[in-house]
Design a protein around this motif. Structure first.
Motif, short mmCIF file in Angstrom:
data_model
loop_
_atom_site.label_atom_id
_atom_site.label_comp_id
_atom_site.label_asym_id
_atom_site.label_seq_id
_atom_site.Cartn_x
_atom_site.Cartn_y
_atom_site.Cartn_z
N UNK A 31 0.84 -1.19 0.00
CA UNK A 31 0.00 0.00 0.00
C UNK A 31 0.87 1.24 0.00
N UNK A 32 0.29 2.31 -0.48
CA UNK A 32 1.01 3.58 -0.57
C UNK A 32 0.04 4.71 -0.24
N UNK A 33 0.56 5.78 0.34
CA UNK A 33 -0.30 6.88 0.76
C UNK A 33 0.13 8.18 0.08
N UNK A 34 -0.87 8.90 -0.39
CA UNK A 34 -0.67 10.24 -0.93
C UNK A 34 -1.23 11.23 0.09
N UNK A 35 -0.39 12.09 0.60
CA UNK A 35 -0.81 13.00 1.66
C UNK A 35 -1.46 14.28 1.12
N UNK A 64 -6.18 11.64 -8.78
CA UNK A 64 -6.25 10.18 -8.67
C UNK A 64 -4.88 9.63 -9.07
N UNK A 65 -3.98 9.52 -8.12
CA UNK A 65 -2.63 9.04 -8.45
C UNK A 65 -2.63 7.55 -8.78
N UNK A 66 -2.02 7.22 -9.90
CA UNK A 66 -1.96 5.83 -10.33
C UNK A 66 -0.53 5.33 -10.53
#
Length: 125
Positions: free
Chosen positions: A95-99, A105-107
């Motif tokens: 999993x990865x998090x965009x703060x 919508x980061x892909x």
């Protein structure tokens, strides 16, 4: 600093199901949480993402109809339910998090700020 720890991987037969979990610590609010996977010898591949507020989700084509991402705000976890698994789903899932919302919508993995070490999913009979 955000720490992400994945769990729930394992060995499952074709057509089986697994539920992965991502536990986040260090920050309780974020723009989006995404799931990626990486098979041996291949680059990381986007699986799907969920918004930090609301329930907006976005999936890669191969995941639509088989994978579901959900969020539990009470314990700050994000889950990836995988059904109808195929051998080609074998990979390390992380999993990865965009703060921030700099990408709506980061892909792509570089569009995220932190990611975990992953959990192995193996699909074979």
């Amino acid at each position: 600093q955000v720490q992400l720890v994945e769990s729930g991987g394992g060995l499952v037969g074709p057509g089986g199901s697994l539920r992965l979990s991502c536990a986040a610590s260090g920050r309780t609010t974020w723009h989006r949480m995404g799931w990626f996977r990486q098979a041996p010898g291949k680059e990381s591949e986007f699986v799907g993402t969920i918004a930090g507020i609301g329930s907006g989700t976005w999936y890669a084509d191969f995941a639509k109809g088989r994978f579901t991402i959900s969020r539990n705000d009470a314990d700050h976890t994000v889950s990836l339910q995988m059904n109808s698994l195929k051998s080609e789903d074998t990979a390390v899932y992380f999993c990865a998090v965009s703060l921030t919302g700099r990408i709506l919508v980061p892909t792509k993995l570089p569009e995220y700020d932190y990611w975990g070490r992953g959990t192995q999913v193996t699909v074979r009979s």
